[in-house]
Design an enzyme around this catalytic site. Structure first.
Site, PDB file in Angstrom:
ATOM      1  N   HIS A 154      -3.504  -9.331  -1.816  1.00 14.21           N
ATOM      2  CA  HIS A 154      -2.202  -8.832  -1.376  1.00 14.21           C
ATOM      3  C   HIS A 154      -2.322  -8.231   0.021  1.00 14.21           C
ATOM      4  O   HIS A 154      -1.477  -8.482   0.897  1.00 14.21           O
ATOM      5  CB  HIS A 154      -1.695  -7.782  -2.366  1.00 14.21           C
ATOM      6  CG  HIS A 154      -0.453  -7.078  -1.922  1.00 14.21           C
ATOM      7  ND1 HIS A 154       0.790  -7.673  -1.884  1.00 14.21           N
ATOM      8  CD2 HIS A 154      -0.266  -5.799  -1.489  1.00 14.21           C
ATOM      9  CE1 HIS A 154       1.691  -6.798  -1.457  1.00 14.21           C
ATOM     10  NE2 HIS A 154       1.074  -5.656  -1.210  1.00 14.21           N
TER      11      HIS A 154
ATOM     12  N   GLU B 131       1.890  -4.408 -10.554  1.00 10.28           N
ATOM     13  CA  GLU B 131       0.834  -3.392 -10.565  1.00 10.28           C
ATOM     14  C   GLU B 131       0.529  -2.948 -11.989  1.00 10.28           C
ATOM     15  O   GLU B 131       1.263  -3.235 -12.935  1.00 10.28           O
ATOM     16  CB  GLU B 131       1.245  -2.160  -9.751  1.00 10.28           C
ATOM     17  CG  GLU B 131       1.593  -2.417  -8.304  1.00 10.28           C
ATOM     18  CD  GLU B 131       1.629  -1.135  -7.490  1.00 10.28           C
ATOM     19  OE1 GLU B 131       0.860  -0.209  -7.803  1.00 10.28           O
ATOM     20  OE2 GLU B 131       2.424  -1.069  -6.545  1.00 10.28           O
TER      21      GLU B 131
ATOM     22  N   GLN C  28      10.963  -0.171   4.910  1.00 10.31           N
ATOM     23  CA  GLN C  28       9.534   0.088   5.096  1.00 10.31           C
ATOM     24  C   GLN C  28       9.058  -0.335   6.481  1.00 10.31           C
ATOM     25  O   GLN C  28       8.285   0.381   7.135  1.00 10.31           O
ATOM     26  CB  GLN C  28       8.746  -0.650   4.012  1.00 10.31           C
ATOM     27  CG  GLN C  28       7.240  -0.406   4.046  1.00 10.31           C
ATOM     28  CD  GLN C  28       6.528  -1.155   2.926  1.00 10.31           C
ATOM     29  OE1 GLN C  28       7.133  -1.954   2.211  1.00 10.31           O
ATOM     30  NE2 GLN C  28       5.246  -0.898   2.763  1.00 10.31           N
TER      31      GLN C  28
ATOM     32  N   TYR D 201       7.470   3.052   8.363  1.00 13.17           N
ATOM     33  CA  TYR D 201       6.140   3.369   7.845  1.00 13.17           C
ATOM     34  C   TYR D 201       5.154   3.848   8.907  1.00 13.17           C
ATOM     35  O   TYR D 201       4.123   4.449   8.581  1.00 13.17           O
ATOM     36  CB  TYR D 201       5.566   2.176   7.087  1.00 13.17           C
ATOM     37  CG  TYR D 201       4.893   1.122   7.935  1.00 13.17           C
ATOM     38  CD1 TYR D 201       3.501   1.044   8.010  1.00 13.17           C
ATOM     39  CD2 TYR D 201       5.652   0.192   8.645  1.00 13.17           C
ATOM     40  CE1 TYR D 201       2.895   0.069   8.766  1.00 13.17           C
ATOM     41  CE2 TYR D 201       5.043  -0.782   9.410  1.00 13.17           C
ATOM     42  CZ  TYR D 201       3.664  -0.842   9.461  1.00 13.17           C
ATOM     43  OH  TYR D 201       3.058  -1.814  10.221  1.00 13.17           O
TER      44      TYR D 201
ATOM     45  N   LYS E 196       9.729   3.580  -0.619  1.00 13.16           N
ATOM     46  CA  LYS E 196       8.939   3.551  -1.844  1.00 13.16           C
ATOM     47  C   LYS E 196       9.354   4.616  -2.862  1.00 13.16           C
ATOM     48  O   LYS E 196       9.038   4.482  -4.047  1.00 13.16           O
ATOM     49  CB  LYS E 196       7.461   3.770  -1.500  1.00 13.16           C
ATOM     50  CG  LYS E 196       6.822   2.615  -0.758  1.00 13.16           C
ATOM     51  CD  LYS E 196       6.460   1.504  -1.714  1.00 13.16           C
ATOM     52  CE  LYS E 196       5.556   0.480  -1.062  1.00 13.16           C
ATOM     53  NZ  LYS E 196       5.113  -0.545  -2.008  1.00 13.16           N
TER      54      LYS E 196
ATOM     55  N   THR F  87      -0.375  -3.678  -5.539  1.00 10.34           N
ATOM     56  CA  THR F  87      -0.005  -5.032  -5.952  1.00 10.34           C
ATOM     57  C   THR F  87      -1.251  -5.890  -6.139  1.00 10.34           C
ATOM     58  O   THR F  87      -2.084  -5.996  -5.241  1.00 10.34           O
ATOM     59  CB  THR F  87       0.918  -5.677  -4.909  1.00 10.34           C
ATOM     60  OG1 THR F  87       2.033  -4.819  -4.696  1.00 10.34           O
ATOM     61  CG2 THR F  87       1.409  -7.025  -5.382  1.00 10.34           C
TER      62      THR F  87
END
Length: 437
Positions: free
Chosen positions: A140, A207, A246, A250, A259, A366
């Site tokens: 990921h 997850e 995001q 971020y 998130k 993930t």
């Protein structure tokens, strides 16, 4: 983790609770823990057994002393006290419950404490004090990094240190609760200034949740050789992501509003003893990758510290449900995609003296695999939104739309043992709310 198996893992064991026999998730070899409320009753600790739920506190008097003490800890609205008592206590409870549920002589006494699961309400299994989400899925990390840094997808620290961020515990919700599409700032391509409004690139993340059992004192790190003793069990986790929010927010401090609006978990905690038959060797690091630093490296953990758990994610649109279509499987992945073991996450999280507490939640990040069919987010499956996924009857998706429902399931199986599962982690996307003025 322990790879100790015992009589509770016997694949030939059968329960007098008939629905458990051959159940794909909750046979008697599983006995996961959760919090449920029976009809017109208060929340209390329970165990999933087939299509029923056993009220643990109600049968405490039938158990031997060590298991009885554990059952009384479970007779509460959260499992924090039980998890905090440690894995020896959880094991005593497991052994006691297994004997009651497999010996027909106990059926008459235990039967009144069983409730049909469909008539019960499930609650968060613990009061979550803190939530940390890690980034252990290296495939990921490479897939996402390649979207932004094609020539250098992994940042230099990734293979040296478990990467994580402090999530929002207050917005963790049980499976089945709708996810309200978040509002926030985004910077569309070509725009000179950010816009405010509903997220347009809402995504799921495949997850697993790691639950802390026994905690540690502030300033006293947990050594890697004992870290597995501080893990109570696992559930399924979907850490929803607003990818457009995001991308704008971020830097430089990492995830924030993209998130913290909602994280979904499955209601049942599958204990580490139940998972013992599915312990596996940690995947060897590719040639040239650095060895973990000594505080993260334990030979026993490398031999049996990984878990062979399979996860699947399905999508059901409003149209699909209206037409009676089965959910469409988006991907299938495995916990063996973790670059770091669960014990390494515990050791690293506490190495600076950070105190972990019973019921704290650690997300794996993930867990995509190397193959296209194992990518654990729409961001990866659609190549950043450039390649829509084709769904049955002509629909397509790049990211989630209102009315879409995402369902994640997980299970573990191995030759010579009964298959066990985690149930499901399910949520439907609700429209964004208009801000009051």
């Amino acid at each position: 983790m322990t790879d100790r198996t015992d009589f509770t893992h016997d694949p030939a064991a059968r329960s007098w609770a008939e629905s458990a026999n051959g159940h794909p998730d909750f046979p008697v070899q599983n006995l996961p823990l959760g919090i449920f409320a029976p009809p017109s009753g208060k929340p209390r600790g329970g165990v999933a057994i087939g299509t029923e739920i056993l009220d643990i506190g109600a049968i405490a008097a039938l158990l031997p002393e060590d298991a009885r003490d554990a059952a009384l800890l479970a007779n509460d609205s959260t499992l924090n006290a039980l998890l905090g008592a440690g894995n020896d206590t959880l094991r005593a409870l497991r052994h006691g419950l297994f004997r009651l549920l497999t010996d027909p002589a106990w059926e008459k006494a235990v039967r009144p404490a069983l409730y049909p699961a469909g008539q019960c309400r499930l609650h968060l299994p613990v009061q979550i004090g803190d939530y940390t989400d890690f980034y252990t899925g290296i495939h990921h990390a490479v897939n996402v990094g390649r979207l932004f840094r094609p020539d250098n997808p992994l940042l230099p620290n990734y293979k040296h240190v478990p990467i994580g961020y402090h999530g929002r515990a207050s917005s963790v919700r049980i499976s089945g609760e709708d996810v309200v599409r978040p509002n926030g700032q985004t910077l569309p391509p070509g725009a000179q200034a950010p816009l405010f409004g509903p997220c347009k690139r809402l995504d799921h993340e495949l997850e697993m949740a790691i639950w802390v059992g026994r905690g540690n004192t502030l300033g006293r790190p947990i050594p890697i050789g004992r870290a597995a003793d501080h893990i109570a069990g696992l559930s399924i986790l979907n850490d929803w992501s607003a990818r457009d929010i995001q991308a704008w927010e971020y830097q430089p401090l990492g995830p924030f509003l993209a998130k913290n609006f909602h994280s979904s978990i499955s209601p049942w905690i599958v204990t580490m003893d139940a998972l013992a038959p599915f312990a596996a060797a940690q995947s060897p690091r590719p040639e040239g990758d650095p060895l973990p630093l000594p505080y993260l490296l334990d030979p026993a953990d490398q031999r049996r510290g990984a878990l062979d758990v399979t996860m699947e994610v399905f999508l059901s649109t409003a149209r699909m449900r209206a037409e009676g279509q089965a959910p469409h499987r988006l991907s299938r992945g495995s916990m063996t995609a973790m670059y770091w073991t669960p014990a390494q996450l515990i050791a690293h999280h506490s190495v600076n003296g950070c105190n972990l507490s019973p019921g704290d939640l650690l997300g794996t990040g993930t867990l995509s695999g190397a193959a296209d069919g194992s990518k654990g987010s729409l961001l990866e499956l659609t190549d950043g939104g450039k390649e829509p996924i084709r769904l049955p009857e002509g629909e397509s998706r790049t990211f989630l739309e209102d009315g879409d429902e995402v369902v994640i399931t997980a299970f573990a199986q191995a030759p010579g043992f009964a298959r066990i599962g985690f149930g499901e982690c399910r949520a439907r996307i609700a429209p964004a709310l208009r801000l009051e003025t």
